[in-house]
Design a protein around this motif. Structure first.
Motif, PDB file in Angstrom:
ATOM      1  N   LEU A 149       0.832  -1.195   0.000  1.00 20.64           N
ATOM      2  CA  LEU A 149       0.000   0.000   0.000  1.00 20.64           C
ATOM      3  C   LEU A 149       0.870   1.249   0.000  1.00 20.64           C
ATOM      4  CD1 LEU A 149      -2.752  -1.018   2.584  1.00 20.64           C
ATOM      5  CD2 LEU A 149      -2.919  -1.020   0.099  1.00 20.64           C
ATOM      6  N   ALA A 150       0.241   2.387  -0.209  1.00 21.14           N
ATOM      7  CA  ALA A 150       0.967   3.660  -0.209  1.00 21.14           C
ATOM      8  C   ALA A 150       1.568   3.924   1.170  1.00 21.14           C
ATOM      9  CB  ALA A 150       0.019   4.793  -0.607  1.00 21.14           C
ATOM     10  N   SER A 151       2.562   4.801   1.190  1.00 28.94           N
ATOM     11  CA  SER A 151       3.282   5.068   2.437  1.00 28.94           C
ATOM     12  C   SER A 151       2.397   5.714   3.493  1.00 28.94           C
ATOM     13  CB  SER A 151       4.492   5.968   2.154  1.00 28.94           C
ATOM     14  OG  SER A 151       4.078   7.198   1.583  1.00 28.94           O
ATOM     15  N   ARG A 202      -7.459   6.070  17.582  1.00 22.98           N
ATOM     16  CA  ARG A 202      -7.831   6.533  16.240  1.00 22.98           C
ATOM     17  C   ARG A 202      -8.450   5.427  15.408  1.00 22.98           C
ATOM     18  NH1 ARG A 202      -3.870  10.178  12.651  1.00 22.98           N
ATOM     19  NH2 ARG A 202      -4.740  11.659  14.158  1.00 22.98           N
ATOM     20  N   VAL A 203      -9.553   5.781  14.715  1.00 26.00           N
ATOM     21  CA  VAL A 203     -10.144   4.949  13.671  1.00 26.00           C
ATOM     22  C   VAL A 203      -9.857   5.636  12.338  1.00 26.00           C
ATOM     23  CG1 VAL A 203     -12.283   4.036  12.705  1.00 26.00           C
ATOM     24  CG2 VAL A 203     -11.978   4.129  15.182  1.00 26.00           C
ATOM     25  N   GLN A 204      -9.278   4.889  11.397  1.00 25.02           N
ATOM     26  CA  GLN A 204      -8.975   5.466  10.089  1.00 25.02           C
ATOM     27  C   GLN A 204      -9.527   4.575   8.998  1.00 25.02           C
ATOM     28  OE1 GLN A 204      -4.932   6.738   9.586  1.00 25.02           O
ATOM     29  NE2 GLN A 204      -5.218   7.344   7.448  1.00 25.02           N
ATOM     30  N   LEU A 205     -10.119   5.211   7.969  1.00 24.22           N
ATOM     31  CA  LEU A 205     -10.718   4.439   6.894  1.00 24.22           C
ATOM     32  C   LEU A 205     -10.156   4.844   5.543  1.00 24.22           C
ATOM     33  CD1 LEU A 205     -13.928   6.142   5.880  1.00 24.22           C
ATOM     34  CD2 LEU A 205     -13.377   6.268   8.310  1.00 24.22           C
ATOM     35  N   SER A 206     -10.117   3.859   4.646  1.00 22.58           N
ATOM     36  CA  SER A 206      -9.619   4.090   3.296  1.00 22.58           C
ATOM     37  C   SER A 206     -10.641   4.877   2.478  1.00 22.58           C
ATOM     38  CB  SER A 206      -9.354   2.747   2.609  1.00 22.58           C
ATOM     39  OG  SER A 206     -10.587   2.097   2.322  1.00 22.58           O
ATOM     40  N   THR A 248      -6.064   4.299  -1.085  1.00 17.99           N
ATOM     41  CA  THR A 248      -6.168   5.728  -0.790  1.00 17.99           C
ATOM     42  C   THR A 248      -6.462   5.933   0.685  1.00 17.99           C
ATOM     43  OG1 THR A 248      -6.992   6.193  -3.014  1.00 17.99           O
ATOM     44  CG2 THR A 248      -7.418   7.851  -1.318  1.00 17.99           C
ATOM     45  N   TRP A 249      -5.608   6.717   1.377  1.00 18.84           N
ATOM     46  CA  TRP A 249      -5.758   6.899   2.817  1.00 18.84           C
ATOM     47  C   TRP A 249      -5.715   8.353   3.268  1.00 18.84           C
ATOM     48  CZ3 TRP A 249      -7.240   2.975   5.902  1.00 18.84           C
ATOM     49  CH2 TRP A 249      -7.154   1.682   5.359  1.00 18.84           C
TER      50      TRP A 249
END
Length: 203
Positions: free
Chosen positions: A3-5, A31-35, A42-43
């Motif tokens: 995946l991307a950095s 933290r909750v993070q979604l694509s 893509t992040w």
């Protein structure tokens, strides 16, 4: 492919609707993070791709996440439901409980759309509507809590039976001197709403 950095390095991953959702990053354990929508590459937060993140200021560190049509975020002292609303907020985080959280993070498991876990006062389930219900009160909670080696939250593992309506909760007992081996299991049959018990060694 890699995946991307800017993709997060997180302890917990799931899929909620059309998003890859992560929880607990080393620098942001809350933290909750979604694509991006339909795009796991893509992040970076963007209203166009709908990639985003949410820092949850209360409830403690994230203990696990589960997915499906909606997401569940389990913390040490709270549980939240992720409901897709679309831009600009992407997801709404609805508090299901501000007193119950997850004591043993590896106890979290899901079967037939229902999530099961162990809190600090016993076993619970959350159904598709977001309803939180006790399943071990006055049956197995006191026995397991008194017997459980709670020094590490790795000392319990929730596993759904792939063929039958049962959830296995393997755990390490306080008297266990077998290193990392778990030696006991309580089994919840959700079709019958009954519990059973066994002793076995599980790594």
């Amino acid at each position: 492919a890699n995946l991307a950095s800017d993709a997060p390095k997180a302890k917990f991953f799931t899929v909620v609707r059309d998003f890859v959702v992560t929880g607990f990053q080393s620098s942001y354990p809350f933290r909750v993070q979604l694509s991006g929508i339909n795009n796991e590459t893509t992040w970076a937060a963007s209203g166009t791709t709908q990639a985003d993140f949410q820092d949850i200021p209360d409830g403690g560190n994230i203990q696990g996440v589960t997915g499906g049509e909606f997401g569940l975020v389990f913390q040490a002292r709270a549980i939240r439901r992720m409901v897709y609303t679309g831009p600009p907020n992407i997801f709404e985080f609805q508090r299901i409980s501000d007193s119950k959280g997850v004591m043993m993070r590896h106890s979290i498991c899901k079967q037939a759309g229902v999530t099961y876990f162990m809190s600090n006062d016993g076993f619970y389930k959350i159904d598709n509507s977001g309803q939180l219900s006790p399943i071990g009160a006055n049956r197995v909670n006191q026995t397991v809590l008194a017997d459980l080696n709670a020094e590490s939250n790795r000392n319990m593992l929730g596993v759904p039976d792939p063929f039958n309506p049962r959830i296995f909760f393997f755990y390490k007992s306080a008297s266990n001197n077998l290193g990392n081996l778990m030696d006991k299991v309580v089994i919840y049959d959700w079709a019958l709403d009954r519990w059973s018990y066994a002793e076995m060694h599980v790594a």
